[in-house]
Design a protein around this motif. Structure first.
Motif: not given
Length: 452
Positions: A11-17, A72-75, A91-95, A152-157
């Motif tokens: 999720y750190q990499g996802a923000v930039a992506a 995961g929820t934030g992203v 995004v801040a919640v994810s951080g 769908l990006l929540a799956l890794p979390a």
């Protein structure tokens, strides 16, 4: 632990992506896009040392699965709705979730690995694999379904939370206490143990007894065992097994410190060296965050070929880190950590210059070199910080693994503003000087005495 780390750091990499998709679908400026990076970093930078201080006071293992879900929820919600303010908030919640994870996870990784550099390198490798997977994951989800497919990006979390629970169960049953924990334990034993001057009842080793010459009673070693002082009654361990008075030496166990001596064995905190290390890591963080935020967009300008080139460049940046982290641990076992870190910063100066100045496909080669220079010292920053502050391992982990990494996001809006006013190349050019400054700060550092 390593796989759980991967599921969180994706999720750190996802923000930039996600930034190129925000620019394409929502027409964000470079400054607005970099504001998303700032949102992920700002609260994370503030709260991560607080979580580190909390883990110094007491273990907080429940934070691991909870923080994985929060990250995961934030992203996952960042692509829902077109509101810029809502995007920044989630995004801040994810951080915050990512920030809550790292200090406790690093403490447990140090405990499981017993302070070995290679063990921390494998733990850090998991995070770097998560970073590397992020561009591919985001591209697969968002390039096909748009930003509205982001849930769908929540799956890794969900996967990471399950792995964290499994890891905690394994650690609880198989890991001995760390040096600081053992020192506290010994101090408590010394304070609570009653004086022994007479004979011992069943289950207690006697203070003194004639040499064993006869047969052993139930529960003691057989008569063929070597002669030892002291007899044992039913249920009493042999004399070679340490009893509650751990400071008393036996034939098989040397004396161990107790009370103040045990606490002194942990070592003194070296705040000056830790401050220099942290400042160097801040330089590294700004370079890494700047490249992460704008490399995908910059690669499309310099190389062409559209979104695929941007995704490939970001993937190379993160994937090289997975290799570099393991290499860093092995190099540190052969050379000193400080030497490896200094040389990595020197390599980064040349590599970032190539990224900024060299056009065409060769840019990807310099991205790989920059990745190695940035990631080889990654896990070494953590173990160095922990050894400089052996009494505050959680705080050291929170700063070296979190605060100084996240704080790079604070520079992202400035880079974005320069890119809007001039060009991406102009915005990225100052990144060449920062690894040189980091090398200068590391020049006078000495290798600490490892603890753990």
């Amino acid at each position: 632990m390593s796989l759980g780390h991967a599921c969180v750091d994706v999720y750190q990499g996802a923000v930039a992506a996600l930034l190129p998709f925000f620019v394409a679908e929502r027409a964000y400026t470079y400054a607005a896009a970099s504001g998303v990076v700032l949102a992920a970093s700002l609260l994370s930078s503030v709260v991560q040392p607080l979580f580190g201080a909390l883990t110094d006071r007491r273990p907080l293992p429940w934070l691991l699965p909870v923080s994985a879900l929060l990250g995961g929820t934030g992203v996952a919600l960042s692509g829902v709705g077109d509101s810029y303010a809502l995007t920044l908030a989630v995004v801040a919640v994810s951080g915050i979730g990512v920030a809550a994870y790292h200090p406790e996870a690093a403490r447990l990784a140090r405990q499981v690995g017993r302070g070995r550099h290679t063990a921390m390198a494998w733990f850090s490798l998991g995070g770097n694999i998560g970073f590397a997977a992020a561009p591919l994951l985001v591209s697969a989800v968002v390039a096909t379904g748009g930003l509205r497919a982001s849930p769908l990006l929540a799956l890794p979390a969900l996967t990471g939370a399950g792995l964290c629970v499994a890891a905690l169960r394994a650690v609880r049953t198989s890991t001995p206490p760390t040096v600081p924990d053992r020192a506290k334990e010994l101090a408590g034993e010394t304070a609570s143990a009653p004086a022994r001057t007479g004979t011992a009842s069943a289950g207690t080793a006697p203070a003194s007894a004639p040499a064993r010459t006869g047969t052993a009673s139930a529960g003691t070693a057989p008569a063929s065992a070597p002669a030892r002082t002291g007899t044992a009654s039913a249920g009493t361990p042999p004399a070679s097994v340490p009893t509650a008075d751990a400071s008393v030496p036996t034939a098989d166990a040397p004396a161990r410190p107790s009370g103040a001596a045990a606490r002194g064995a942990v070592g003194a905190d070296d705040w000056v060296s830790f401050a220099k290390l942290s400042a160097a890591v801040v330089c590294r963080s700004i370079v890494f965050t700047g490249l992460s935020a704008f490399l995908s967009l910059y690669a499309r300008e310099r190389v062409g070929e559209g979104q695929a080139t941007g995704t490939a460049a970001l993937f190379v940046l993160y994937l090289g880190g997975a290799v570099g982290t393991v290499a860093g641990g092995r190099l540190a076992d052969r050379y000193s950590r400080v030497t490896v870190v200094r040389r990595s910063y020197a390599l980064t100066v040349l590599a970032v210059a190539g990224v900024v100045l060299v056009p065409g496909p060769l840019l990807l080669l310099f991205v790989a070199l920059a990745s190695a220079g940035l990631y080889v010292p990654f896990s070494l920053h953590v173990t160095l910080g922990q050894d400089y502050l052996p009494r505050r391992v959680g705080t050291a982990s929170g700063v070296t693994l979190g605060l100084t990494v996240s704080i790079g996001g604070l520079a992202a809006p400035l880079l974005g503003a320069v890119a809007d006013a001039a060009s991406l190349q102009t915005a990225l050019a100052p990144l060449i000087a920062l690894p040189a400054l980091g090398w200068f700060l590391l020049r006078t550092l000495r290798e600490p005495d490892a603890v753990g």
